[in-house]
Design a protein around this motif. Sequence first.
Motif, mmCIF file in Angstrom:
data_model
loop_
_atom_site.group_PDB
_atom_site.id
_atom_site.type_symbol
_atom_site.label_atom_id
_atom_site.label_comp_id
_atom_site.label_asym_id
_atom_site.label_seq_id
_atom_site.Cartn_x
_atom_site.Cartn_y
_atom_site.Cartn_z
ATOM 1 N N GLY A 380 22.422 22.332 -8.941
ATOM 2 C CA GLY A 380 21.081 22.067 -8.451
ATOM 3 C C GLY A 380 20.584 20.670 -8.747
ATOM 4 N N LYS A 382 19.994 19.394 -11.786
ATOM 5 C CA LYS A 382 19.008 19.367 -12.875
ATOM 6 C C LYS A 382 19.345 18.415 -14.006
ATOM 7 N N LEU A 388 25.961 17.033 -8.573
ATOM 8 C CA LEU A 388 25.863 18.428 -9.010
ATOM 9 C C LEU A 388 26.855 18.757 -10.113
ATOM 10 N N TRP A 413 15.991 25.656 -13.304
ATOM 11 C CA TRP A 413 16.733 24.918 -12.286
ATOM 12 C C TRP A 413 16.272 23.473 -12.142
ATOM 13 N N HIS A 414 15.376 23.025 -12.978
ATOM 14 C CA HIS A 414 14.861 21.671 -12.840
ATOM 15 C C HIS A 414 14.522 21.094 -14.200
ATOM 16 N N THR A 435 16.255 21.439 -8.664
ATOM 17 C CA THR A 435 15.966 22.306 -7.523
ATOM 18 C C THR A 435 14.661 23.047 -7.744
ATOM 19 N N THR A 447 12.782 20.164 -1.912
ATOM 20 C CA THR A 447 13.190 21.279 -2.765
ATOM 21 C C THR A 447 14.396 20.957 -3.637
ATOM 22 N N LYS A 448 14.990 19.795 -3.421
ATOM 23 C CA LYS A 448 16.114 19.388 -4.276
ATOM 24 C C LYS A 448 16.095 17.880 -4.438
#
Length: 758
Positions: A380, A382, A388, A413-414, A435, A447-448
């Motif tokens: 994601g 992060k 990734l 996720w972030h 994400t 969103t990402k």
Amino acid sequence: MAAGVGALARSYLAKATEGEVADADVMGGQVDIGTLSRAALILNLEKRGLSTEGSKVALRDRLVDWVTKKYDFDSADVATAQVQASRDAAKEESGSVYVCGVNHRGQLGLGDTEPREQFECVPALMGRAVDAVFAGPDFAMAVTEDRYVYAWGGGGQASLGTRQPQPQRATPARAPVLEGPAAAAETVRGWRERHAAAAAEQGVAPYSFSPREGLRRPASTDFLAPRIVDKLRGEGVVAVGIGVNHCIALSDGGDMFAWGTGRHGQLGTGKFDDAAEPELVESLASERVAAIALGHSHTVAVTADGVPFAWGRADQGCLGLGTTARLGAAGRYAALFPSPTALPSLAGRLAVRQVACGPTHTIALVSGDAPVWSWGDGSGGKLGHGDLAGRIEPEPIQSFLGEVVLQVAAGTWHSACIVEQSPFVGAGILYTWGTGLSGQLGVGSVTKALEPRPVYGFIDRGHSVKFVACGSHHNAALTHDSQLFTWGSNKYGCLGAEVVDEFAAYPQKVWAFDVIFDGVGRGTPRSVAVGREFTVVACFPYAGPSEQEVIEAEQAEALAAKAAAEASPPGSAASGMGGGLDLPWSRELRTRGSAVSFADETERPARDGHSPDSPGSAFSGIGVGGRMPGRSLFGSSRRDKACVRNLKMKVVAAYLLAVLGGNETPTEADVSKILAAAGAEADAEAVERLFKAVAEQDLSKVLDAGMKKLVKIGGGGAAAPAGGAAAAAAVEEEEEEEEEEESVAAGGMFGGSDDSSS
């Protein structure tokens, strides 16, 4: 009517009726007992379990006497309730904890399992002087100024560190056999009904059963409200780290106490045993630990010398040790490190200042030109390295090279961090990456983000961020002046903000604090924590105006606007304004539900969840807005300088009202007249200073100077208020020079410090 009773009862009796009557109808004047028939009297006496013997007069007196005594008791109960409500209000205003969001596991600490869509005070923590709050997936903790630790939630299954008293249990029947989805639902329903009935007959607590979790023992309901963790009394705990199934408390002396699940070695005791209550982590007893962070099954600690240690499960490299296998260990134990181990790539090279853990990744804040490092699971994006890929050892995030970073945070996720931005000290620009399918990044439709991106929702409003908390699906942040913003998923109302959609992709102002709510003042947020779809906020004692002061201020403002409108010629800018004036500097009374507060309308968040600075928005071009009463960036309360500051602003306001009313060259007498109409004292010295500042100046140039001042601090807005900014700035500079007050490069909208905005 019997003597002594008739005088009291007669004042409530109004009309005749037959049949059964209620006590409230008698005492409220809807029923006249004196006109009831004998049969009706007997019926009502029997209903209340009273004797029906004697004459009609005796029956009547008996019923009146019973109702009167009951009324007296009810009145006493009401008086007692009012006294208790007053005491509770005083306790709440002395500093409390507020919660909202999901509550099926008791994570809100309100004594039940019902969700809350608005922030509600936790009764058990009212007036406890809670200094900091912490949240896990479904339970939470609080640390008071006296260093007591409270824990609650988790459905009775979480690692609260408190011994849960076990209720007497019913011996469970064999778990039901499930055959197919449709039949399974009916089978489970029938099993629950039969087992609950058997448990009730035995007077014991029933077991529960679900196809996913199987048979579960009943738990105590003590988890529904905060309880003190007894084993931590007297240890001087200042912070608590919460993982999924384990916790670690940090004392002011640098000691660590761990409890919860230990099967992955995450407690740091050198073993894989669980601990129901806090135990000293002796493996680091010789070190003074300064910071801790917990993931799903791993823990990271930093000593006072800046040396990082990690332990627990090393899957995906979240320990940062450069390896995921422990030397000499085999099988499932190969990936488990039960004892604290120094990170070889950082220890002795760079001093670590702070750490943050997501479930499977870690972020560290270090001293040096590369202040932010990350490692572990990179899914994601992060980790913030532009890809990734995961890392098994720390690697610096290139985006922050050479920056002064104040804090790092990690969600599921972030991730996020705060980069210091002048002129604020201890606050700056918020960056997020990773994400955020629920809007957790706070950057709109994005969103990402594989690399850090600034959250413009704060920048364009003129806010600097001093603290951020990342959860699984939503975030919370405190600005430099302690205003609370939330964004991300709003499931169960966990944002506590005015959000219509299921999520907010931009930061939303929470209006629940620094306000008077149902007659009780709520203080300024001092600490915030986010769990899985719930939020916990601890507040300072309320230091704003009373409800009566709010009302009086609104009335004074309405009178000032009315006076300006009446004094202006027909068709002028100020004519027809009625009883109110919606200027950006106005401390207008705002009402939201049951809450009242002072706030600038330009600070209201967009109701549709869109950015307040997006094109076409009603807030486009608006910079710094008003601020609710409370603590400033510099730690003093708004009331410290309110008398002098507010008077100066009222003088400027009166001057602008005169100009808007069509009087291009108002005199000191005109300004004093407007102030008098508003019920404000006309300070001759303040009025003189204002006119000295604008003397022999073209008003349009003064307005232009004010606009430029606003632009420098990120603002826009109306011309008239900006002119007041320039004039007030001149007065402020003169006063500060005389009084040798410290100056602030980017102060309030009128040239003073942030406390001077009114």
